[in-house]
Design a protein around this motif. Structure first.
Motif: not given
Length: 817
Positions: A811-814, A800-809, A771-779, A761-767
């Motif tokens: 490994q990128i989530y939107n 559940r459509e909270y996120l979606e994969r970038d059509p071109d990459e 994302l995994v490292q940030d989640v580990i850091s938060q928890l 929600k903060t980053r909007k778009r992330m590799d």
């Protein structure tokens, strides 16, 4: 008026004072010889100065300069042959070495072990001192030569030239090596505690400092030639001394103490009669030999090394070791490794001891021994709860020990402290019951162990608990156990003080934040609201009773309820989201006796009248009751579980002498059979609380058993307690542990989901990796998140459509709003 013009004429040459070199030099030569013979009292330095002056101004400065050098050289050669060589004993640094200096270890060993030639040193110093005095006097005579010729020709002043001549004639002769040998021999004697002539060492060192070394421009013989030999001989001496000491005394304490003395003495020795420039390099060599090269092996000596010091509290030896290591390193890697190994070794011993005790307790409960061994096992084995508390106490004792070492011996070094803490975290988290053990330790202290202690002692115990809490990786598991134990303390009124409980929660909040303690604070809030509500409820009941009595025909006549005896109930209303699942899900269905049911319905009407839309779910399994029971000889006031009270009340108006069977009690109470068996064992089987009589009498309760009220029951106590038959251990079994971890695992899924959504929600778009490292850091303050779990929750959020994969990459989530 005419003026006369002044005319400047060139001075006439005074041929009467003209003197050639051949006629003037014999005068100066004779004077120099007189000076060397120490017979200069009859000389006229003014006349000699004029003679030298005349020679220089007649452009014979170079001839005079060389002639003086030749005169000085001749004198020193004479001194060498007549005074010095007779004292020469033939000591050499190296048989094959005819040069300036030697650097081989074998050569320095030979010269240092030779008896020092003190007589040669004394005579050499005499020649040196005489030479310096003579050169000062000669310099005074040839002052004009230095001022004019030396500067113009860029050659050394005559005094400096004299020093070079001394070096070439005297010092570069065969006596050089023997002088070095004599100095090193005196130094060795001094190191060994034998009386040595320190003033002569200082004087020789001063001579070497003044003599220039042609091989190294700008440096003295002391630096260019003697220092390398000095350093090599010093290192060899301490290598031999250290090895001999370890052979004679294979003792780390003795070696550390002697090393400390050696280094201090060497520093004092250097400051006393060696040059300041030698101190740092000399220190480096000695420290490398005594500390860097040998400390790792010395400290690892099993009988009396570093680990032995830890066991026997030899803090001074540890402190001395740290101070010595501080001279050669700033990272203290060797000490870190030793301390970390010591912590893990002792920690794993505590873990293994705990595991062995648990296995012994398990075998004792299962009856795996024969009758003789069984009785012995019962006396020797501990309860799992005691084992858990003992484990925490041993870990805290170990932590106190190493904290004391770091504070008193290691100057609270932050790097070492962090390394030790890492080792504690390593072995503590290898015990998969650590969260439960710590919660049980806190539970035990907050119930009884802190009773009678001062505020400082209580605070100290709570702080120790927090110290251990910091090491736990899975703090969410600890939260699960702490909530369960806190709930039992609050519901059973077992806590010593609400203030102490709140202090503990405040400390936990400081460590991990409000997300951890909000539910705990909610539990306290429920208990406070329940207390206030029960006061209102009792006041309302008293008003109703007063009204009923006023309406009766005969004032003071008891109502039907008072004839039977009113039941005074106390209800705790709990918010299901605050309290642990074990409390919320432990509801037991049962049939309450009429007198209890009436009071229950009365309270329910009272509560729902004030809180519309809510629903009460009664949980009698967690309650207790105080019951007055009349027996043949005496009336007793008995505290018992609510379910036990319901069973006992089935016998109050029973007139059937045949009693009640297990099945009849089950139909009457509707208590689940496992709970019914437990409470019947408490009432009819437990030796001290056999309020009921069981036929036939046995430990196990069977469906065919009959139960009677035991009117002949006797007890020395007017008030006593009936305990529900259950495991004496508060430590979970393997199946209970597995169930707890499953619940924690389910909760972690929700926490990981929330963390992922917060980050996206903060980053909007992330590799993916970021994302995994940030989640580990938060928890990380809650638990150590597994990457596989994070990935599975990302996939779930994608579905559940909270996120979606970038059509071109891929490994990128939107983030999808």
């Amino acid at each position: 008026m005419m003026s006369r013009r002044a005319r400047i004429r060139a001075p006439r040459k005074n041929l009467t004072v003209d003197a050639d070199f051949e006629s003037s030099w014999p005068i100066l030569s004779a004077a120099i010889k007189e000076i060397h013979r120490k017979d200069a009292s009859r000389l006229s330095f003014e006349e000699l100065y004029r003679t030298a002056y005349t020679i220089v101004i007649r452009k014979n400065g170079k001839r005079l300069y060389e002639a003086v050098k030749a005169e000085v050289r001749a004198h020193l050669e004479s001194e060498l042959n007549t005074r010095l060589l007779p004292k020469y004993k033939g000591t050499k640094l190296n048989k094959a070495d005819d040069g300036k200096s030697a650097s081989s270890t074998s050569s320095t060993t030979t010269l240092a072990s030779t008896e020092p030639n003190i007589e040669l040193l004394t005579v050499t110093l005499g020649v040196w001192n005489d030479h310096c005095i003579c050169m000062r006097m000669i310099s005074d005579i040839l002052m004009y030569l230095d001022r004019v010729y030396s500067r113009e020709a860029d050659v050394p002043l005559i005094y400096d030239a004299g020093l070079s001549i001394f070096r070439d004639v005297v010092f570069n002769s065969v006596i050089e090596k023997e002088i070095y040998c004599a100095i090193l021999g005196l130094l060795r004697k001094d190191r060994e505690g034998i009386t040595a002539d320190r003033p002569i060492i200082k004087s020789v060192v001063s001579m070497l400092e003044y003599l220039p070394d042609t091989a190294l421009m700008g440096k003295s013989i002391y630096i260019g030639r003697f220092e390398p030999i000095l350093f090599e001989d010093t290192e060899k001496y301490y290598q031999d001394a250290a090895d001999n000491l370890l052979v004679a005394n294979h003792n780390a304490s003795i070696y550390i103490s002697r090393t400390n003395s050696w280094i201090k003495d060497e520093n004092q020795r250097c400051n006393m009669y060696l040059l300041p420039s030698s101190l740092s390099r000399l220190q480096l060599g000695v420290q490398r030999v005594l500390i860097t090269d040998r400390f790792p092996k010395v400290l690892a000596i099993p009988e009396n090394g570093f680990k032995h010091w830890i066991d026997t509290d030899q803090y001074q030896d540890i402190k001395t070791t740290y101070e010595l290591y501080q001279m050669v390193t700033s990272t203290f890697d060797v000490l870190k490794d030793i301390l970390q190994a010591a912590v893990i070794e002792r920690g794993m011993e505590i873990n293994q001891r705990s595991i062995a005790a648990l296995q012994a307790a398990k075998q004792a409960r299962s009856g795996g021994h024969n009758s003789t061994e069984k009785g012995k096992g019962k006396s020797d084995s501990q309860s799992p709860t005691a084992i858990a508390i003992q484990w925490v106490e041993m870990v805290l004792t170990l932590k106190e020990k190493f904290d004391k070492i770091i504070k008193e011996s290691l100057y609270q070094n932050s790097g070492i402290n962090q390394a030790v803490d890492n080792s504690f975290a390593e072995f503590i988290n290898k015990n998969n019951k650590v969260s439960e053990y710590l919660s049980l330790f806190i539970d035990d202290n907050l119930k009884k162990s802190l009773k009678g202690k001062t505020e400082m002692e209580i605070e100290d115990t709570l702080e120790k608990s927090i110290v251990l809490f910091r090491f736990i990786q899975d703090k969410d598991v600890f939260e699960n156990y702490y909530k369960a134990h806190l709930a039992k303390r609050l519901l059973n009124s077992k806590s010593l003080s609400d203030d102490i409980e709140r202090s503990m929660i405040a400390k936990l909040k400081m460590e991990i934040g409000t997300s951890f303690t909000s539910r705990l604070e909610g539990m306290f809030k429920d208990m406070k609201i329940s207390q206030e509500m029960m006061i209102e409820y009792k006041e309302e009941n008293e008003e109703d009773e007063t009204v009923k009595r006023a309406k009766s025909e005969t004032p003071g006549t008891p109502t039907p309820e008072t004839k039977k005896g009113r039941v005074d109930i106390s209800v705790n209303v709990l918010t299901s989201t605050f309290w642990p699942v074990s409390v919320v899900s432990s509801q037991v269905k049962c049939n309450y006796p009429d007198v209890i049911e009436q009071e229950r319905l009365r309270f329910e009407r009272f509560y729902l009248k004030r809180h519309t839309g809510r629903k009460l779910a009664w949980n009698s399994a967690l309650g207790t009751a105080d019951v007055k029971v009349r027996f043949a000889k005496r009336v007793h006031e008995i505290n018992m579980p609510t379910l036990a009270m319901i069973i006992l009340l089935q016998f109050t108006e029973m007139t059937d002498p045949v009693g009640l069977t297990f099945e009849q009690l089950y139909e009457a109470t509707n208590i689940s059979k496992p709970d019914l068996v437990r409470h019947l064992q408490s009432l009819a089987v437990a030796p001290r609380t056999r309020i009921l009589r069981k036929v036939p009498m046995s430990k196990d309760v069977k469906p065919s058993d009959k139960f009677f009220f035991n009117n002949k029951f006797e007890s020395s106590m007017t008030r006593f307690k009936v305990l529900a038959v259950s495991s004496s251990s508060k430590v979970e079994t393997d199946s209970e542990k597995k169930e707890t971890l499953a619940k924690v695992g389910q909760t972690r899924k929700y926490e990981v989901d929330a963390a992922i959504v917060r980050v996206m929600k903060t980053r909007k778009r992330m590799d993916h990796g970021m994302l995994v490292q940030d989640v580990i850091s938060q928890l990380k303050q809650r638990f150590k998140a597994d990457q596989a779990l994070i990935k599975s929750r990302i996939d779930n959020l994608l579905e559940r459509e909270y996120l979606e994969r970038d059509p071109d990459e891929r490994q990128i989530y939107n983030y999808l709003a």
